[in-house]
Design an enzyme around this catalytic site. Structure first.
Site, PDB file in Angstrom:
ATOM      1  N   ALA A   1       9.065  -3.692   3.218  1.00  0.00           N
ATOM      2  CA  ALA A   1       8.614  -5.085   3.298  1.00  0.00           C
ATOM      3  C   ALA A   1       8.480  -5.544   4.751  1.00  0.00           C
ATOM      4  O   ALA A   1       9.482  -5.630   5.473  1.00  0.00           O
ATOM      5  CB  ALA A   1       9.602  -5.987   2.560  1.00  0.00           C
TER       6      ALA A   1
ATOM      7  N   THR B   1       6.709   2.742  12.977  1.00  0.00           N
ATOM      8  CA  THR B   1       5.295   2.874  13.320  1.00  0.00           C
ATOM      9  C   THR B   1       5.099   3.549  14.670  1.00  0.00           C
ATOM     10  O   THR B   1       5.971   3.457  15.550  1.00  0.00           O
ATOM     11  CB  THR B   1       4.666   1.464  13.398  1.00  0.00           C
TER      12      THR B   1
ATOM     13  N   TYR C   1       0.830  -1.223   0.000  1.00  0.00           N
ATOM     14  CA  TYR C   1       0.000   0.000   0.000  1.00  0.00           C
ATOM     15  C   TYR C   1       0.860   1.267   0.000  1.00  0.00           C
ATOM     16  O   TYR C   1       0.837   2.049  -0.963  1.00  0.00           O
ATOM     17  CB  TYR C   1      -0.912  -0.070   1.220  1.00  0.00           C
ATOM     18  N   ILE C   2       1.663   1.460   1.033  1.00  0.00           N
ATOM     19  CA  ILE C   2       2.462   2.694   1.103  1.00  0.00           C
ATOM     20  C   ILE C   2       3.628   2.608   0.113  1.00  0.00           C
ATOM     21  O   ILE C   2       3.985   3.588  -0.541  1.00  0.00           O
ATOM     22  CB  ILE C   2       2.945   2.940   2.548  1.00  0.00           C
TER      23      ILE C   2
ATOM     24  N   TYR D   1       4.132  -6.956  16.823  1.00  0.00           N
ATOM     25  CA  TYR D   1       4.355  -6.098  15.651  1.00  0.00           C
ATOM     26  C   TYR D   1       5.178  -4.865  16.049  1.00  0.00           C
ATOM     27  O   TYR D   1       6.218  -4.564  15.448  1.00  0.00           O
ATOM     28  CB  TYR D   1       3.013  -5.673  15.044  1.00  0.00           C
TER      29      TYR D   1
ATOM     30  N   PHE E   1       1.812   7.185  11.670  1.00  0.00           N
ATOM     31  CA  PHE E   1       0.571   7.088  12.434  1.00  0.00           C
ATOM     32  C   PHE E   1      -0.432   6.366  11.514  1.00  0.00           C
ATOM     33  O   PHE E   1      -0.064   5.350  10.945  1.00  0.00           O
ATOM     34  CB  PHE E   1       0.200   8.481  12.974  1.00  0.00           C
TER      35      PHE E   1
ATOM     36  N   ARG F   1     -10.974  -3.211  21.754  1.00  0.00           N
ATOM     37  CA  ARG F   1     -10.064  -4.201  21.179  1.00  0.00           C
ATOM     38  C   ARG F   1      -8.769  -4.150  22.000  1.00  0.00           C
ATOM     39  O   ARG F   1      -8.271  -3.062  22.296  1.00  0.00           O
ATOM     40  CB  ARG F   1      -9.793  -3.818  19.715  1.00  0.00           C
TER      41      ARG F   1
ATOM     42  N   GLY G   1       1.756  -8.018  -0.980  1.00  0.00           N
ATOM     43  CA  GLY G   1       1.627  -6.953  -1.974  1.00  0.00           C
ATOM     44  C   GLY G   1       0.901  -7.448  -3.218  1.00  0.00           C
ATOM     45  O   GLY G   1       0.522  -8.625  -3.299  1.00  0.00           O
TER      46      GLY G   1
ATOM     47  N   ILE H   1      13.035 -10.762   0.943  1.00  0.00           N
ATOM     48  CA  ILE H   1      14.196 -10.082   1.553  1.00  0.00           C
ATOM     49  C   ILE H   1      14.961 -11.008   2.506  1.00  0.00           C
ATOM     50  O   ILE H   1      16.095 -10.730   2.861  1.00  0.00           O
ATOM     51  CB  ILE H   1      13.806  -8.783   2.296  1.00  0.00           C
TER      52      ILE H   1
HETATM   53  N1  UFG Z   1     -11.733   0.322  14.601  1.00  0.00           N
HETATM   54  C1  UFG Z   1     -13.017  -0.056  14.930  1.00  0.00           C
HETATM   55  N2  UFG Z   1     -13.553  -1.131  14.270  1.00  0.00           N
HETATM   56  C2  UFG Z   1     -12.889  -1.821  13.302  1.00  0.00           C
HETATM   57  C3  UFG Z   1     -11.573  -1.405  12.962  1.00  0.00           C
HETATM   58  C4  UFG Z   1     -11.030  -0.337  13.639  1.00  0.00           C
HETATM   59  O1  UFG Z   1     -13.636   0.509  15.807  1.00  0.00           O
HETATM   60  O2  UFG Z   1     -13.442  -2.781  12.758  1.00  0.00           O
HETATM   61  C5  UFG Z   1     -11.138   1.445  15.314  1.00  0.00           C
HETATM   62  C6  UFG Z   1      -9.933   1.036  16.140  1.00  0.00           C
HETATM   63  O3  UFG Z   1     -10.323   0.622  17.421  1.00  0.00           O
HETATM   64  C7  UFG Z   1      -9.120   2.323  16.147  1.00  0.00           C
HETATM   65  C8  UFG Z   1      -9.466   2.990  14.814  1.00  0.00           C
HETATM   66  O4  UFG Z   1     -10.648   2.368  14.372  1.00  0.00           O
HETATM   67  O5  UFG Z   1      -9.567   3.164  17.180  1.00  0.00           O
HETATM   68  C9  UFG Z   1      -8.392   2.776  13.771  1.00  0.00           C
HETATM   69  O6  UFG Z   1      -8.111   1.391  13.686  1.00  0.00           O
HETATM   70  P1  UFG Z   1      -7.190   0.758  12.566  1.00  0.00           P
HETATM   71  O7  UFG Z   1      -7.216  -0.727  12.773  1.00  0.00           O
HETATM   72  O8  UFG Z   1      -7.546   1.307  11.240  1.00  0.00           O
HETATM   73  O9  UFG Z   1      -5.753   1.339  12.926  1.00  0.00           O
HETATM   74  P2  UFG Z   1      -4.938   1.210  14.293  1.00  0.00           P
HETATM   75  O10 UFG Z   1      -4.936   2.571  14.914  1.00  0.00           O
HETATM   76  O11 UFG Z   1      -5.374   0.100  15.117  1.00  0.00           O
HETATM   77  O12 UFG Z   1      -3.537   0.784  13.707  1.00  0.00           O
HETATM   78  C10 UFG Z   1      -2.605   1.719  13.271  1.00  0.00           C
HETATM   79  C11 UFG Z   1      -1.741   1.087  12.179  1.00  0.00           C
HETATM   80  C12 UFG Z   1      -0.902  -0.028  12.751  1.00  0.00           C
HETATM   81  C13 UFG Z   1      -0.165   0.454  13.962  1.00  0.00           C
HETATM   82  C14 UFG Z   1      -1.107   1.025  14.976  1.00  0.00           C
HETATM   83  C15 UFG Z   1      -0.391   1.589  16.160  1.00  0.00           C
HETATM   84  O13 UFG Z   1      -2.538   0.584  11.145  1.00  0.00           O
HETATM   85  O14 UFG Z   1       0.019  -0.445  11.774  1.00  0.00           O
HETATM   86  O15 UFG Z   1      -1.838   2.091  14.379  1.00  0.00           O
HETATM   87  O16 UFG Z   1      -1.151   1.370  17.299  1.00  0.00           O
HETATM   88  F1  UFG Z   1       0.506  -0.548  14.538  1.00  0.00           F
END
Ligand code: UFG
Length: 330
Positions: A81, A124, A19-20, A148, A176, A289, A44, A59
């Site tokens: 990667a 991250t 993606y990125i 992770y 972020f 979660r 990917g 890699i």
């Molecule tokens: N969320 C929901 N329902 C869902 C999915 C997400 O409520 O089905 C909420 C999560 O609780 C969170 C927000 O939406 O509050 C964003 O969630 P994401 O899963 O999209 O992203 P995260 O913040 O969990 O994850 C991101 C990056 C990760 C990184 C993390 C650091 O995608 O790679 O931040 O905490 F590790």
């Protein structure tokens, strides 16, 4: 000066079909770099990369990486990667330590063998774990709460030693919440399985199956989690700026947050999706979660001051509109 020096240089991009990575490859090509993508396509997408640039390698395969490095003298590597799913890492940490840490070590070792001493690394916000306050500055100690996040801490730690011992200069970009899609509609977010909020909200609209919101009892104004959503094109631009800083003669290693400095709650994101799409998002409230911090917002002052970066596409509605446009044409 750095700009003039860097054009036409060869850059190796690991994970450039992701993606990125794919958005960054597109920008590198537009800026005149020669690009080689090393991707095993385990996560990917073949269609995200021009086949002329793709080397289908892992890699972690030292011999295959040796062949890639022998093809030409790379000025630098941009290393995307990695596996990225926090939940998966909590079920199978061995995958994350093998691929993210072991794979990075094999890559770094090949770089040293071939005299390539410049690296932009995908890190991250997960390296900070659950910070007590936001915005988050880079000085905050590492406190990951998932394998992770730990895997990224381990690579950042290795990079510190490679800087001191091998003079390998690196910039770790601590992302972020990457979101949105190429405004021209060519690329977008296609994770499988998808775990990220915005594509899951579109999925709920498309299928009518409600998405579960993870918690409404957080200590935030509306009770849902706050995140710093950054447009993938602004993220790609940060990689180019980091690369150019590393190609300058006085390059120094550092870690930089990449976020906008503004947070949005899950409810705000739902509202933005409803405004942009003109459709209602079916959702239900569920429990928290595991491992979700209440708020993650970047202090990006260092990125702005050192690299001169500024977000141009990260207004929440633009993020959602570009993602929706991509989602509609898949
Ligand atoms: N969320 C929901 N329902 C869902 C999915 C997400 O409520 O089905 C909420 C999560 O609780 C969170 C927000 O939406 O509050 C964003 O969630 P994401 O899963 O999209 O992203 P995260 O913040 O969990 O994850 C991101 C990056 C990760 C990184 C993390 C650091 O995608 O790679 O931040 O905490 F590790």
């Amino acid at each position: 000066m750095a700009l003039a020096l860097s054009r036409n240089q060869a850059i190796l991009v690991t994970g450039g079909a992701g993606y990125i990575g794919s958005h960054t490859v597109q920008l590198l090509l537009a800026r005149g770099y020669q690009v080689t993508v090393a991707d095993n396509l385990s996560r990917g997408h073949r269609h995200a990369v021009d086949p002329r640039f793709l080397r289908e390698v892992d890699i972690s395969d030292a011999a295959a990486m040796d062949r890639v490095f022998a093809e030409q003298q790379f000025a630098a590597v941009i290393h995307f990667a990695a596996f990225i799913a926090v939940g998966e890492s909590a079920r199978a940490p061995e995958l994350y330590f093998a691929n993210n840490v072991g794979g990075s070590l094999t890559l770094l070792t090949a770089m040293i063998r071939h005299g390539v001493k410049r690296l932009v690394f995908s890190s991250t916000a997960a390296v900070y774990g659950t910070p007590a306050t936001v915005p988050i500055r880079e000085e905050l100690p590492f406190a990951p709460v998932s394998p992770y996040g730990e895997s990224k801490v381990m690579v950042e730690t290795m990079l510190g030693w490679f800087d001191r011992i091998h003079a390998l200069r690196s910039i770790a970009l601590r992302y972020f919440n990457a979101a949105g899609a190429d405004p021209a509609g060519r690329l977008g977010e296609e994770h499988d399985p998808e775990t990220h909020l915005i594509p899951l909200l579109f999925h709920a609209i498309r299928t009518g199956e409600p998405i579960t919101i993870f918690g409404e009892d957080y200590p935030t104004p509306d009770g849902t989690c706050i995140r710093d959503y950054i447009h993938v094109s602004d993220l790609a631009e940060a990689h180019i700026l980091a690369l150019e800083a590393l190609l300058a003669p006085d390059a120094a290693s550092m870690a930089l947050n990449v976020g906008t400095g503004s947070g949005h709650s899950v409810r705000e994101v739902i509202r933005a999706v409803e405004d942009v799409t003109g459709k209602k998002v079916p959702f239900v409230m569920g429990p928290r979660r595991d491992g979700d911090p209440p708020a993650l917002v970047a202090d990006s002052a260092r990125l702005r001051a050192i690299l001169g970066w500024q977000p141009k596409h990260s207004d929440l509605r633009e993020i959602v509109a570009t993602a929706w446009q991509f989602d509609q044409h898949r």
